[in-house]
Design a protein around this motif. Structure first.
Motif, PDB file in Angstrom:
ATOM      1  N   PRO A   1       0.817  -1.217   0.000  1.00 31.70           N
ATOM      2  CA  PRO A   1       0.000   0.000   0.000  1.00 31.70           C
ATOM      3  C   PRO A   1       0.849   1.264   0.000  1.00 31.70           C
ATOM      4  O   PRO A   1       0.521   2.244  -0.667  1.00 31.70           O
ATOM      5  CB  PRO A   1      -0.816  -0.126   1.293  1.00 31.70           C
ATOM      6  CG  PRO A   1      -0.857  -1.586   1.566  1.00 31.70           C
ATOM      7  CD  PRO A   1       0.477  -2.101   1.120  1.00 31.70           C
ATOM      8  N   LEU A   2       1.949   1.249   0.758  1.00 29.89           N
ATOM      9  CA  LEU A   2       2.821   2.422   0.801  1.00 29.89           C
ATOM     10  C   LEU A   2       3.474   2.676  -0.546  1.00 29.89           C
ATOM     11  O   LEU A   2       3.659   3.826  -0.960  1.00 29.89           O
ATOM     12  CB  LEU A   2       3.895   2.252   1.876  1.00 29.89           C
ATOM     13  CG  LEU A   2       3.407   2.142   3.317  1.00 29.89           C
ATOM     14  CD1 LEU A   2       4.594   2.151   4.275  1.00 29.89           C
ATOM     15  CD2 LEU A   2       2.436   3.258   3.665  1.00 29.89           C
ATOM     16  N   ILE A   3       3.831   1.604  -1.245  1.00 26.83           N
ATOM     17  CA  ILE A   3       4.419   1.741  -2.579  1.00 26.83           C
ATOM     18  C   ILE A   3       3.422   2.411  -3.524  1.00 26.83           C
ATOM     19  O   ILE A   3       3.767   3.306  -4.296  1.00 26.83           O
ATOM     20  CB  ILE A   3       4.860   0.367  -3.121  1.00 26.83           C
ATOM     21  CG1 ILE A   3       6.109  -0.121  -2.376  1.00 26.83           C
ATOM     22  CG2 ILE A   3       5.139   0.441  -4.628  1.00 26.83           C
ATOM     23  CD1 ILE A   3       6.480  -1.561  -2.670  1.00 26.83           C
ATOM     24  N   LYS A   4       2.168   1.976  -3.457  1.00 22.22           N
ATOM     25  CA  LYS A   4       1.134   2.563  -4.318  1.00 22.22           C
ATOM     26  C   LYS A   4       0.902   4.035  -3.981  1.00 22.22           C
ATOM     27  O   LYS A   4       0.736   4.867  -4.864  1.00 22.22           O
ATOM     28  CB  LYS A   4      -0.171   1.774  -4.183  1.00 22.22           C
ATOM     29  CG  LYS A   4      -0.104   0.370  -4.758  1.00 22.22           C
ATOM     30  CD  LYS A   4      -1.422  -0.358  -4.567  1.00 22.22           C
ATOM     31  CE  LYS A   4      -1.371  -1.765  -5.130  1.00 22.22           C
ATOM     32  NZ  LYS A   4      -2.640  -2.486  -4.923  1.00 22.22           N
ATOM     33  N   ILE A   5       0.903   4.350  -2.682  1.00 21.22           N
ATOM     34  CA  ILE A   5       0.660   5.728  -2.250  1.00 21.22           C
ATOM     35  C   ILE A   5       1.804   6.637  -2.677  1.00 21.22           C
ATOM     36  O   ILE A   5       1.580   7.724  -3.228  1.00 21.22           O
ATOM     37  CB  ILE A   5       0.458   5.782  -0.724  1.00 21.22           C
ATOM     38  CG1 ILE A   5      -0.883   5.128  -0.355  1.00 21.22           C
ATOM     39  CG2 ILE A   5       0.511   7.220  -0.216  1.00 21.22           C
ATOM     40  CD1 ILE A   5      -1.075   4.907   1.128  1.00 21.22           C
ATOM     41  N   THR A   6       3.051   6.205  -2.435  1.00 22.54           N
ATOM     42  CA  THR A   6       4.195   7.040  -2.803  1.00 22.54           C
ATOM     43  C   THR A   6       4.292   7.197  -4.313  1.00 22.54           C
ATOM     44  O   THR A   6       4.640   8.262  -4.811  1.00 22.54           O
ATOM     45  CB  THR A   6       5.509   6.466  -2.242  1.00 22.54           C
ATOM     46  OG1 THR A   6       5.639   5.086  -2.622  1.00 22.54           O
ATOM     47  CG2 THR A   6       5.546   6.577  -0.725  1.00 22.54           C
ATOM     48  N   SER A   7       3.957   6.142  -5.043  1.00 26.23           N
ATOM     49  CA  SER A   7       3.974   6.230  -6.500  1.00 26.23           C
ATOM     50  C   SER A   7       2.925   7.227  -6.981  1.00 26.23           C
ATOM     51  O   SER A   7       3.178   8.025  -7.889  1.00 26.23           O
ATOM     52  CB  SER A   7       3.710   4.849  -7.116  1.00 26.23           C
ATOM     53  OG  SER A   7       3.663   4.915  -8.522  1.00 26.23           O
ATOM     54  N   ALA A   8       1.753   7.191  -6.353  1.00 28.44           N
ATOM     55  CA  ALA A   8       0.672   8.108  -6.738  1.00 28.44           C
ATOM     56  C   ALA A   8       1.030   9.559  -6.430  1.00 28.44           C
ATOM     57  O   ALA A   8       0.571  10.478  -7.104  1.00 28.44           O
ATOM     58  CB  ALA A   8      -0.616   7.727  -6.008  1.00 28.44           C
ATOM     59  N   LEU A   9       1.877   9.756  -5.416  1.00 28.06           N
ATOM     60  CA  LEU A   9       2.274  11.111  -5.035  1.00 28.06           C
ATOM     61  C   LEU A   9       3.612  11.525  -5.650  1.00 28.06           C
ATOM     62  O   LEU A   9       4.040  12.668  -5.488  1.00 28.06           O
ATOM     63  CB  LEU A   9       2.358  11.218  -3.505  1.00 28.06           C
ATOM     64  CG  LEU A   9       1.032  11.087  -2.750  1.00 28.06           C
ATOM     65  CD1 LEU A   9       1.266  11.049  -1.251  1.00 28.06           C
ATOM     66  CD2 LEU A   9       0.085  12.225  -3.115  1.00 28.06           C
ATOM     67  N   GLY A  10       4.277  10.582  -6.324  1.00 29.66           N
ATOM     68  CA  GLY A  10       5.536  10.895  -6.984  1.00 29.66           C
ATOM     69  C   GLY A  10       6.706  11.086  -6.037  1.00 29.66           C
ATOM     70  O   GLY A  10       7.597  11.895  -6.293  1.00 29.66           O
ATOM     71  N   VAL A  11       6.723  10.325  -4.929  1.00 32.13           N
ATOM     72  CA  VAL A  11       7.830  10.407  -3.978  1.00 32.13           C
ATOM     73  C   VAL A  11       8.383   9.012  -3.715  1.00 32.13           C
ATOM     74  O   VAL A  11       7.764   8.007  -4.069  1.00 32.13           O
ATOM     75  CB  VAL A  11       7.379  11.045  -2.639  1.00 32.13           C
ATOM     76  CG1 VAL A  11       6.875  12.459  -2.869  1.00 32.13           C
ATOM     77  CG2 VAL A  11       6.298  10.203  -1.966  1.00 32.13           C
ATOM     78  N   ARG A  12       9.557   8.954  -3.088  1.00 32.16           N
ATOM     79  CA  ARG A  12      10.174   7.677  -2.755  1.00 32.16           C
ATOM     80  C   ARG A  12       9.429   6.996  -1.605  1.00 32.16           C
ATOM     81  O   ARG A  12       8.842   7.669  -0.754  1.00 32.16           O
ATOM     82  CB  ARG A  12      11.631   7.871  -2.318  1.00 32.16           C
ATOM     83  CG  ARG A  12      12.577   8.421  -3.347  1.00 32.16           C
ATOM     84  CD  ARG A  12      13.985   8.542  -2.760  1.00 32.16           C
ATOM     85  NE  ARG A  12      13.995   9.341  -1.535  1.00 32.16           N
ATOM     86  CZ  ARG A  12      14.131   8.857  -0.308  1.00 32.16           C
ATOM     87  NH1 ARG A  12      14.253   7.565  -0.107  1.00 32.16           N
ATOM     88  NH2 ARG A  12      14.137   9.657   0.739  1.00 32.16           N
ATOM     89  N   LEU A  13       9.521   5.666  -1.551  1.00 30.52           N
ATOM     90  CA  LEU A  13       8.970   4.919  -0.431  1.00 30.52           C
ATOM     91  C   LEU A  13       9.630   5.367   0.870  1.00 30.52           C
ATOM     92  O   LEU A  13       8.975   5.524   1.896  1.00 30.52           O
ATOM     93  CB  LEU A  13       9.198   3.416  -0.643  1.00 30.52           C
ATOM     94  CG  LEU A  13       8.838   2.482   0.513  1.00 30.52           C
ATOM     95  CD1 LEU A  13       7.348   2.577   0.822  1.00 30.52           C
ATOM     96  CD2 LEU A  13       9.236   1.057   0.174  1.00 30.52           C
TER      97      LEU A  13
END
Length: 198
Positions: free
Chosen positions: A55-67
């Motif tokens: 879930p964190l990977i999906k969230i950071t990807s959606a926000l354009g930031v690193r995990l």
């Protein structure tokens, strides 16, 4: 003289909220990008501990930031050092959560080994997997490397299943559906390095 990086507690939910607001993204829009309900996103933002890597990977990807942006506590520019004793110390665990699905009560614990290293491209973890851990199939952009430290681990990757024992390792593209699970009756420990493109 270099000192060990501090292992302090990060409120993951608050960081997600702050990042979301900094990017001028509503909770509803972020939930849509991640593929979950608004209620689930609200719960994630209200939870102080990490809700699992996928879930964190999906969230950071959606926000354009690193995990690592969500897991970093120390903003030092030097190396991040983790002592063996840190892995067993009180409060060492980032979360008791599912690696892939984010199920908070799942019997899997992971500990970040690079909390103090900023601008990194990999996220290394030591992960303890108890026998009853049952992970759902996961798929996300990036790559993963797993090295078995103790016990036995089964990796379902696509249509294949690989059994790894201490000293064995696997490196795979995480876009292929995969599942990491305990492969015997006792606990298992792995070293996992996760790379996710921003």
């Amino acid at each position: 003289m270099m000192t060990d990086s501090a292992q302090s507690t990060t409120h993951i939910g608050q960081k997600i909220t702050a990042l979301r607001e900094a990017h001028d993204v509503s909770q509803e829009e972020l939930a849509q990008r991640v593929g979950c309900s608004v209620e689930e996103m609200a719960l994630i933002e209200a939870t102080p501990t990490a809700s699992g890597l996928a879930p964190l990977i999906k969230i950071t990807s959606a926000l354009g930031v690193r995990l690592g942006t969500l897991l970093d506590d120390d903003k030092g520019m030097g190396p991040a050092i983790t002592r063996a004793s840190d892995l067993e110390g009180a409060g060492a665990r980032s979360s008791r959560a599912s690696l892939e699905t984010g199920t908070v009560d799942a019997p899997l614990e992971f500990f970040s080994l690079a909390q103090g290293k900023v601008s990194r491209h990999m996220d290394p973890f030591v992960i303890d997997i108890t026998p009853q851990t049952k992970e759902d199939i996961s798929s996300h952009e990036g790559e993963e490397f797993i090295y078995v430290l103790s016990g036995k681990v089964e990796i379902a990757y696509g249509k294949d299943t690989f059994v790894l024992e201490p000293g064995d390792s696997i490196y795979y593209d995480s876009i292929v559906p995969h599942q990491v699970r305990n492969g015997h009756e006792g606990p298992s420990r792995i070293l996992a390095c996760v790379y996710t493109p921003v």
